[in-house]
Each structure stands twice: as C-alpha cells, then as structure tokens.
Design an enzyme around this catalytic site. Structure first.
Site, short mmCIF file in Angstrom:
data_model
loop_
_atom_site.label_atom_id
_atom_site.label_comp_id
_atom_site.label_asym_id
_atom_site.label_seq_id
_atom_site.Cartn_x
_atom_site.Cartn_y
_atom_site.Cartn_z
N GLY A 16 18.02 -3.30 39.05
CA GLY A 16 18.09 -2.77 40.42
C GLY A 16 19.52 -2.42 40.80
CB THR A 19 19.49 1.05 45.49
OG1 THR A 19 18.72 -0.13 45.17
CG2 THR A 19 18.83 2.27 44.89
CB SER A 104 -5.14 -5.83 48.57
OG SER A 104 -3.95 -5.32 47.98
CE1 TYR A 146 11.71 -14.92 50.79
CE2 TYR A 146 12.69 -14.18 52.86
CZ TYR A 146 12.11 -13.90 51.62
OH TYR A 146 11.95 -12.58 51.22
N PRO A 187 21.29 -14.89 49.42
CG PRO A 187 21.40 -12.70 48.66
CD PRO A 187 20.64 -13.96 48.48
N GLY A 188 21.82 -14.25 52.92
CA GLY A 188 21.18 -14.04 54.22
C GLY A 188 21.07 -12.54 54.44
N PRO A 189 21.12 -12.08 55.68
CG PRO A 189 21.27 -11.82 58.00
CD PRO A 189 21.21 -12.86 56.94
C1 HXC Z 1 0.38 -4.25 53.21
C2 HXC Z 1 1.03 -3.02 51.35
C3 HXC Z 1 2.18 -2.57 52.04
C4 HXC Z 1 2.38 -3.02 53.38
C5 HXC Z 1 2.19 -1.71 50.04
N1 HXC Z 1 1.07 -2.45 50.13
N2 HXC Z 1 2.88 -1.77 51.19
N3 HXC Z 1 0.13 -3.85 51.92
N4 HXC Z 1 1.47 -3.86 53.93
N5 HXC Z 1 3.46 -2.65 54.08
C6 HXC Z 1 0.05 -2.61 49.10
C7 HXC Z 1 -0.59 -1.29 48.70
O1 HXC Z 1 -1.64 -0.91 49.61
C8 HXC Z 1 -1.12 -1.63 47.31
O2 HXC Z 1 -2.28 -2.43 47.37
C9 HXC Z 1 -0.04 -2.55 46.75
O3 HXC Z 1 0.66 -3.08 47.89
C10 HXC Z 1 0.96 -1.81 45.88
O4 HXC Z 1 1.52 -0.75 46.64
P1 HXC Z 1 2.12 0.56 45.95
O5 HXC Z 1 2.71 1.39 47.03
O6 HXC Z 1 1.10 1.17 45.06
O7 HXC Z 1 3.24 -0.09 44.98
P2 HXC Z 1 4.56 0.49 44.37
O8 HXC Z 1 4.59 1.99 44.52
O9 HXC Z 1 4.72 -0.09 43.03
O10 HXC Z 1 5.71 -0.08 45.34
C11 HXC Z 1 6.04 -1.43 45.33
C12 HXC Z 1 6.50 -1.89 46.71
C13 HXC Z 1 7.60 -0.92 47.27
C14 HXC Z 1 6.98 -3.32 46.60
C15 HXC Z 1 5.29 -1.84 47.64
O11 HXC Z 1 7.95 -1.29 48.60
C16 HXC Z 1 8.84 -0.91 46.40
O12 HXC Z 1 8.92 -0.13 45.46
N6 HXC Z 1 9.82 -1.76 46.69
C17 HXC Z 1 11.08 -1.88 45.91
C18 HXC Z 1 12.31 -2.07 46.75
C19 HXC Z 1 12.23 -3.19 47.75
O13 HXC Z 1 11.14 -3.66 48.12
N7 HXC Z 1 13.40 -3.59 48.25
C20 HXC Z 1 13.51 -4.62 49.25
C21 HXC Z 1 13.96 -5.90 48.65
S1 HXC Z 1 14.53 -6.82 49.97
P3 HXC Z 1 -3.78 -1.80 47.21
O14 HXC Z 1 -4.67 -2.98 47.18
O15 HXC Z 1 -3.98 -0.91 48.41
O16 HXC Z 1 -3.78 -1.02 45.92
C22 HXC Z 1 14.38 -8.43 49.73
C23 HXC Z 1 15.15 -9.20 50.80
C24 HXC Z 1 14.64 -10.54 51.13
O17 HXC Z 1 13.75 -8.90 48.86
C25 HXC Z 1 15.37 -11.26 52.26
C26 HXC Z 1 15.88 -10.49 53.42
C27 HXC Z 1 16.64 -11.27 54.44
P1 NAP Z 2 17.07 -2.59 47.23
O1 NAP Z 2 18.22 -1.67 47.40
O2 NAP Z 2 15.72 -2.09 47.61
O3 NAP Z 2 17.05 -3.10 45.73
C1 NAP Z 2 15.93 -3.33 44.98
C2 NAP Z 2 16.14 -2.69 43.61
O4 NAP Z 2 15.12 -3.16 42.72
C3 NAP Z 2 16.06 -1.17 43.63
O5 NAP Z 2 17.18 -0.64 42.96
C4 NAP Z 2 14.79 -0.85 42.86
O6 NAP Z 2 14.94 0.35 42.10
C5 NAP Z 2 14.67 -2.07 41.96
N1 NAP Z 2 13.27 -2.32 41.56
C6 NAP Z 2 12.22 -2.54 42.38
N2 NAP Z 2 11.09 -2.69 41.67
C7 NAP Z 2 11.45 -2.56 40.37
C8 NAP Z 2 10.74 -2.60 39.15
N3 NAP Z 2 9.43 -2.81 39.11
N4 NAP Z 2 11.43 -2.43 37.99
C9 NAP Z 2 12.76 -2.23 38.03
N5 NAP Z 2 13.50 -2.17 39.13
C10 NAP Z 2 12.84 -2.34 40.30
O7 NAP Z 2 17.29 -3.93 48.08
P2 NAP Z 2 18.53 -4.93 48.23
O8 NAP Z 2 18.52 -5.36 49.64
O9 NAP Z 2 19.76 -4.38 47.64
O10 NAP Z 2 18.02 -6.19 47.37
C11 NAP Z 2 18.70 -6.62 46.20
C12 NAP Z 2 18.40 -8.08 45.93
O11 NAP Z 2 18.93 -8.89 46.99
C13 NAP Z 2 16.92 -8.42 45.85
O12 NAP Z 2 16.69 -9.40 44.88
C14 NAP Z 2 16.62 -9.01 47.21
O13 NAP Z 2 15.50 -9.86 47.21
C15 NAP Z 2 17.91 -9.75 47.46
N6 NAP Z 2 18.17 -10.08 48.85
C16 NAP Z 2 18.55 -9.09 49.71
C17 NAP Z 2 18.82 -9.42 51.03
C18 NAP Z 2 19.28 -8.39 52.01
O14 NAP Z 2 19.50 -8.74 53.17
N7 NAP Z 2 19.47 -7.14 51.62
C19 NAP Z 2 18.69 -10.74 51.45
C20 NAP Z 2 18.28 -11.71 50.55
C21 NAP Z 2 18.05 -11.37 49.23
P3 NAP Z 2 13.70 1.34 41.83
O15 NAP Z 2 12.93 1.43 43.11
O16 NAP Z 2 14.34 2.62 41.40
O17 NAP Z 2 12.90 0.71 40.74
#
Ligand code: HXC
Ligand code: NAP
Length: 284
Positions: A16, A19, A104, A146, A187-189
C-alpha cells in the site's frame, strides 16, 4: 529526525506504499538512504508515486496481498530488482464504516482478507525467505488503537487488526532466533484520502469534531508517523521487538479513562463541586 544515510543498506517492501501514510513512509525511508518496493492493486498509483519520489530507489510492483501466489511473485520480483529484501511494512488495508448487521459475509471477508490474510501472506513469504537466506529481517505492522479496545462500526477492521497485533507479538518471540524483529505502530487519526472517504465523510466529520477527541486537540502529521516508522525500520531500534507503539495524541486513553470527560467542567463549576465534595467528606 534520523541522521542522513541511517537507512542505507535497507531494502524495504511497503504494501500500500503508493498512497496515504504508506507513501509518506516511503518518501522518508528513501530520503534516509533506503531502497523501497511499493505494492498495491492500482498500477497507475504505484508508478505515479515512484516517479514522484525517486525512479531509481522506488520499485513499483502490482500485487493483491489477498493472493498468496501474487505475494510470492512480488517478493521474487523485488529480490530480482534490488538483490534482496530485508524489511517489510504491512501497511495495505481496507476499511469502511457500517453497522455490522448491514454487512454481507462478503463485505466482512473482504476486510479480513486484505488486512489479516494480506499481512499474513506477506509476513510468511518474507519470513521464510529470510530464514532460508539467514537475513535478519524486520517487520513493521500498521495496526490501529482499536486493535486492543475493539470498536463498533468498523468491526471487520478491528477483528483483523487484533489478529495482526497477535501475529506481531507471537512472531517477535518465535522468529527472534532467526534475528528477525516484529513490531507495530498504532496510529490515531492521520488524514488521508483513503481513510477519510470511507471513515469520516465530510457530512459526518463536521458533526464528530475529530480534533476534540484528541487530548492534543489536533490530528497527526504524516511526517510524525514517518519518523516513528523510520526509527523502527532502522538499526537504531535494534533491541525493540514485539512492541506496539501508539501515536495518537492520547486519543484512545481519553476515551478509556473513566473521569476524562471532566475536562469539560469549568473552573467556576469546579469551585462549586469542590465545596460539595469537601462537605460530603466531612459527613462520611
Ligand atoms: C456496506 C459495503 C460497503 C459499505 C463495500 N461493501 N462497501 N457494505 N457498506 N460502505 C461490500 C460490497 O457490497 C461487497 O459485498 C463487498 O463489500 C466488497 O465490496 P467491493 O466494492 O466489491 O470490494 P473491492 O472493490 O475489493 O473494495 C474493497 C473495499 C474498498 C475495502 C470495499 O473500500 C477498498 O478498496 N479499500 C482500500 C483502501 C481503504 O479502505 N483505505 C482505508 C484504510 S483506513 P457484496 O455482498 O455486496 O458482494 C484504515 C484506518 C483505520 O484502516 C483507523 C482510522 C482512525
Ligand atoms: P490508504 O491510502 O487507503 O492506504 C491503503 C493502501 O492499501 C492503498 O495504497 C491500497 O492500494 C492498498 N490496498 C488495499 N487493498 C489492497 C489489496 N487487496 N492488495 C494490495 N494493496 C491493497 O489509507 P491510509 O490511511 O494511508 O492507511 C494506511 C494504513 O494505516 C492502513 O493499514 C490503515 O489501517 C492504517 N491506519 C490509518 C489511519 C489513518 O488515520 N489514516 C489510522 C490508523 C491506522 P490499492 O487500492 O491500489 O490496492
């Protein structure tokens, strides 16, 4: 924060890394002399990041961490490109807010698969390669606070991150005999597009007033996290193993301490309260 060149000789795989926080860590590792491989599913994001940071020192590899075959192939490509790989940052993640009853099975699985299975896939591939080649590898897992408190509305993520934290502490002991270290950052936010789009959409974050949840009254800066990650991936932390370092401005403890909400009480209110408490003490 660290001295120039303090990461020379390090070849680190940041999942990852194209980004958000991953990219910020990569930038700083390279500034300190490391070679870095970045992976993700979107090739254009990886190429863009590599070109922005350093074409020579950043190697983009497309790899879905959920697929062990792709993970093995990515590691092979990294070794071929840089000659070896001696560090791994499990940073890739997926997450979104939702009441759990609206999820789901597939929605729950997708988060577990990216976060827990993905971190496991990369750790197992790198760990075995390090053992076989007598390389003292270093793993850094990006979890969240968490992971140990749990949290509603991000239950798949909390479940998966708790597993990653357990893996960190378990392997820190089991694989220390091979010279490996396994640590985590919670990390926090830290504002990123990926997290904010899915967890704090503007319509909601205006209501939640994120900064007020943090005792330091602000969100984190990417460089603050990059500093900590660089320390843990460098030899300066060579005796740190099995640790999870929180970097959240005190956020999770504010929620945990039973009386912390009393911060909202004014000095005038404290004057009255003190009188009442002193009077009650005399009576009891
Ligand atoms: C309910 C949802 C949903 C939503 C997706 N789904 N979004 N259900 N509410 N908002 C369901 C879909 O309907 C589907 O189920 C299943 O999840 C898979 O969705 P897809 O869109 O087909 O999956 P995909 O294209 O692989 O995308 C994966 C993803 C997407 C996780 C949903 O958001 C993603 O690519 N995320 C990567 C980056 C990311 O999330 N970054 C944030 C990390 S931040 P069904 O049953 O309909 O098929 C982090 C910080 C933590 O972790 C702490 C912060 C303080
Ligand atoms: P982000 O930019 O969305 O980073 C997530 C990265 O994971 C993306 O580059 C994405 O790239 C990659 N990724 C997602 N699904 C993947 C898959 N199946 N295979 C390979 N790569 C995949 O979010 P971020 O905020 O920087 O988060 C980075 C890390 O920090 C995460 O572990 C998150 O849980 C943690 N964190 C973040 C926060 C915050 O406040 N931002 C707080 C606590 C913890 P692609 O979509 O191109 O695959």
């Amino acid at each position: 924060m660290l001295r120039d060149g303090s990461m020379e000789g390090k070849v680190i795989w940041v999942t990852g890394g194209g980004t958000g926080l991953g990219k910020s860590m990569v930038k700083y590792f390279v500034e300190l002399g490391a070679k870095v491989a970045i992976s993700g599913r979107r090739e254009e994001k990886l190429i863009e990041a590599a070109e922005e940071i350093s074409k020579d020192n950043v190697f983009p590899v497309v790899c879905d961490v959920r697929e062990s075959g792709q993970v093995d192939a990515a590691l092979a490509q990294i070794i071929e490109h840089f000659g070896e790989c001696n560090g791994l940052v499990n940073n890739a993640a997926g997450n979104f807010i939702s009441p759990t009853e609206r999820l789901s099975h597939r929605a729950f699985d997708i988060i577990i698969d990216i976060v827990l299975k993905g971190s496991k896939n990369c750790t197992l591939s790198c760990g075995k390669y390090w053992i076989e080649n007598k390389i003292p590898g270093n793993v850094l897992n990006i979890v969240t606070t968490y992971a140990w408190t749990g949290s509603g509305f991000v239950v798949p993520s909390a479940t998966a991150k708790a597993g990653v934290l357990a893996m960190t502490r378990s392997l820190a002991v089991e694989w220390a005999k091979y010279g490996q270290r396994h640590n985590a950052i919670a990390p926090g936010p830290f504002p990123t597009k990926g997290a904010w789009d899915r967890l704090f959409p503007k319509e909601m974050s205006d209501k939640m007033k994120l900064e007020t949840r943090v005792p330091l009254k602000r969100v984190g800066e990417h460089q603050e996290l990059a500093n900590l990650a660089a320390y843990l991936m460098s030899d300066y932390s060579s005796y740190v193993n099995g640790e999870v370092v929180t970097i959240d401005g005190g956020e999770w403890l504010q929620g945990a301490g039973q009386f912390n909400q009393m911060d909202a009480i004014t000095q005038d209110e404290w004057d009255i309260l003190e009188k009442i408490v002193r009077s009650n003490q005399k009576k009891s």
